[in-house]
Design a protein around this motif. Structure first.
Motif, PDB file in Angstrom:
ATOM      1  N   GLY A 115       0.799  -1.225   0.000  1.00 39.39           N
ATOM      2  CA  GLY A 115       0.000   0.000   0.000  1.00 39.39           C
ATOM      3  C   GLY A 115       0.830   1.273   0.000  1.00 39.39           C
ATOM      4  O   GLY A 115       0.290   2.363  -0.164  1.00 39.39           O
ATOM      5  N   GLY A 116       2.148   1.146   0.185  1.00 35.23           N
ATOM      6  CA  GLY A 116       3.017   2.314   0.230  1.00 35.23           C
ATOM      7  C   GLY A 116       3.432   2.783  -1.161  1.00 35.23           C
ATOM      8  O   GLY A 116       3.664   1.967  -2.049  1.00 35.23           O
ATOM      9  N   TRP A 117       3.519   4.084  -1.322  1.00 34.86           N
ATOM     10  CA  TRP A 117       4.022   4.672  -2.567  1.00 34.86           C
ATOM     11  C   TRP A 117       5.538   4.716  -2.509  1.00 34.86           C
ATOM     12  O   TRP A 117       6.124   5.083  -1.485  1.00 34.86           O
ATOM     13  CB  TRP A 117       3.474   6.090  -2.745  1.00 34.86           C
ATOM     14  CG  TRP A 117       2.050   6.112  -3.179  1.00 34.86           C
ATOM     15  CD1 TRP A 117       0.947   6.154  -2.371  1.00 34.86           C
ATOM     16  CD2 TRP A 117       1.576   6.091  -4.517  1.00 34.86           C
ATOM     17  NE1 TRP A 117      -0.189   6.164  -3.134  1.00 34.86           N
ATOM     18  CE2 TRP A 117       0.166   6.132  -4.463  1.00 34.86           C
ATOM     19  CE3 TRP A 117       2.188   6.046  -5.766  1.00 34.86           C
ATOM     20  CZ2 TRP A 117      -0.631   6.126  -5.604  1.00 34.86           C
ATOM     21  CZ3 TRP A 117       1.397   6.043  -6.908  1.00 34.86           C
ATOM     22  CH2 TRP A 117       0.003   6.083  -6.817  1.00 34.86           C
ATOM     23  N   ARG A 118       6.185   4.326  -3.607  1.00 35.91           N
ATOM     24  CA  ARG A 118       7.643   4.388  -3.706  1.00 35.91           C
ATOM     25  C   ARG A 118       8.033   4.876  -5.089  1.00 35.91           C
ATOM     26  O   ARG A 118       7.258   4.795  -6.037  1.00 35.91           O
ATOM     27  CB  ARG A 118       8.254   3.017  -3.410  1.00 35.91           C
ATOM     28  CG  ARG A 118       8.075   2.662  -1.939  1.00 35.91           C
ATOM     29  CD  ARG A 118       8.850   1.479  -1.470  1.00 35.91           C
ATOM     30  NE  ARG A 118       8.500   1.197  -0.090  1.00 35.91           N
ATOM     31  CZ  ARG A 118       7.368   0.622   0.315  1.00 35.91           C
ATOM     32  NH1 ARG A 118       6.465   0.242  -0.549  1.00 35.91           N
ATOM     33  NH2 ARG A 118       7.142   0.417   1.582  1.00 35.91           N
ATOM     34  N   ILE A 119       9.249   5.345  -5.188  1.00 37.10           N
ATOM     35  CA  ILE A 119       9.763   5.876  -6.448  1.00 37.10           C
ATOM     36  C   ILE A 119      10.371   4.722  -7.241  1.00 37.10           C
ATOM     37  O   ILE A 119      11.285   4.055  -6.764  1.00 37.10           O
ATOM     38  CB  ILE A 119      10.810   6.972  -6.181  1.00 37.10           C
ATOM     39  CG1 ILE A 119      10.189   8.093  -5.333  1.00 37.10           C
ATOM     40  CG2 ILE A 119      11.374   7.494  -7.497  1.00 37.10           C
ATOM     41  CD1 ILE A 119      11.192   8.992  -4.645  1.00 37.10           C
ATOM     42  N   ALA A 120       9.855   4.518  -8.456  1.00 40.19           N
ATOM     43  CA  ALA A 120      10.372   3.451  -9.322  1.00 40.19           C
ATOM     44  C   ALA A 120      11.438   3.977 -10.266  1.00 40.19           C
ATOM     45  O   ALA A 120      12.313   3.236 -10.701  1.00 40.19           O
ATOM     46  CB  ALA A 120       9.234   2.820 -10.123  1.00 40.19           C
ATOM     47  N   SER A 121      11.348   5.263 -10.581  1.00 38.99           N
ATOM     48  CA  SER A 121      12.316   5.863 -11.497  1.00 38.99           C
ATOM     49  C   SER A 121      12.448   7.342 -11.167  1.00 38.99           C
ATOM     50  O   SER A 121      11.461   8.007 -10.844  1.00 38.99           O
ATOM     51  CB  SER A 121      11.841   5.677 -12.944  1.00 38.99           C
ATOM     52  OG  SER A 121      12.752   6.261 -13.836  1.00 38.99           O
ATOM     53  N   PHE A 122      13.679   7.832 -11.266  1.00 34.83           N
ATOM     54  CA  PHE A 122      13.970   9.237 -10.969  1.00 34.83           C
ATOM     55  C   PHE A 122      14.951   9.745 -12.005  1.00 34.83           C
ATOM     56  O   PHE A 122      15.918   9.055 -12.345  1.00 34.83           O
ATOM     57  CB  PHE A 122      14.578   9.344  -9.566  1.00 34.83           C
ATOM     58  CG  PHE A 122      15.143  10.701  -9.236  1.00 34.83           C
ATOM     59  CD1 PHE A 122      14.314  11.770  -8.938  1.00 34.83           C
ATOM     60  CD2 PHE A 122      16.508  10.906  -9.219  1.00 34.83           C
ATOM     61  CE1 PHE A 122      14.839  13.018  -8.634  1.00 34.83           C
ATOM     62  CE2 PHE A 122      17.045  12.144  -8.902  1.00 34.83           C
ATOM     63  CZ  PHE A 122      16.205  13.200  -8.612  1.00 34.83           C
TER      64      PHE A 122
END
Length: 146
Positions: A115-122
């Motif tokens: 359920g957590g949002w995370r960064i897949a690409s930056f």
């Protein structure tokens, strides 16, 4: 349209990202990213995976980035379904807040199984306002419409 809940969750992720940077904590910084994240710095360095970017950043926090703070401004959030979003932002890192944030950043975010949002690409690019102005003067149609 982005829901209030999603917007709050994304803002919380960015607060965690800044806090971990400001503490110089590479492990906590890496926790803001997916296990298989890709991370491109403004100098062109590409980190692949959470472990790689966490270790690389810890080395930087212990050396040239020691004592720096992260400054972010979210410009736009666009959701692509309930579990994916693209965030455009401006940012910088420095010992004190710069008068103008010099980098433009693109983040691809995903909501993971927990359920957590995370960064897949930056991707991070240094903005060059003078070059933009020259380009737009000579080729006005190249200026963004927004």
């Amino acid at each position: 349209m982005i829901s209030t809940e999603t917007e709050q969750a994304i803002n919380t992720l960015f607060a965690e990202l800044e806090d971990s940077w400001n503490r110089g904590d590479g492990e906590a910084y890496g926790a803001c990213f997916t296990a298989d994240a890709s991370y491109t710095t403004f100098v062109g360095t590409v980190y692949r995976g959470r472990a790689d970017l966490a270790a690389g950043h810890q080395a930087l926090f212990d050396a040239v980035l020691k004592g720096t703070r992260m400054y972010n401004e979210i410009v736009e959030i666009r959701c692509y379904g309930p579990d994916a979003a693209v965030v455009i932002g401006r940012g910088d890192v420095a010992k004190k807040r710069p008068s103008r944030l010099s980098k433009v950043q693109t983040y691809t975010l995903v909501r993971e199984a927990d359920g957590g949002w995370r960064i897949a690409s930056f991707h991070n690019t240094r903005r060059k306002p003078l070059m933009e102005a020259i380009s737009f003067r000579f080729v006005p149609a190249s200026a963004p419409r927004r």
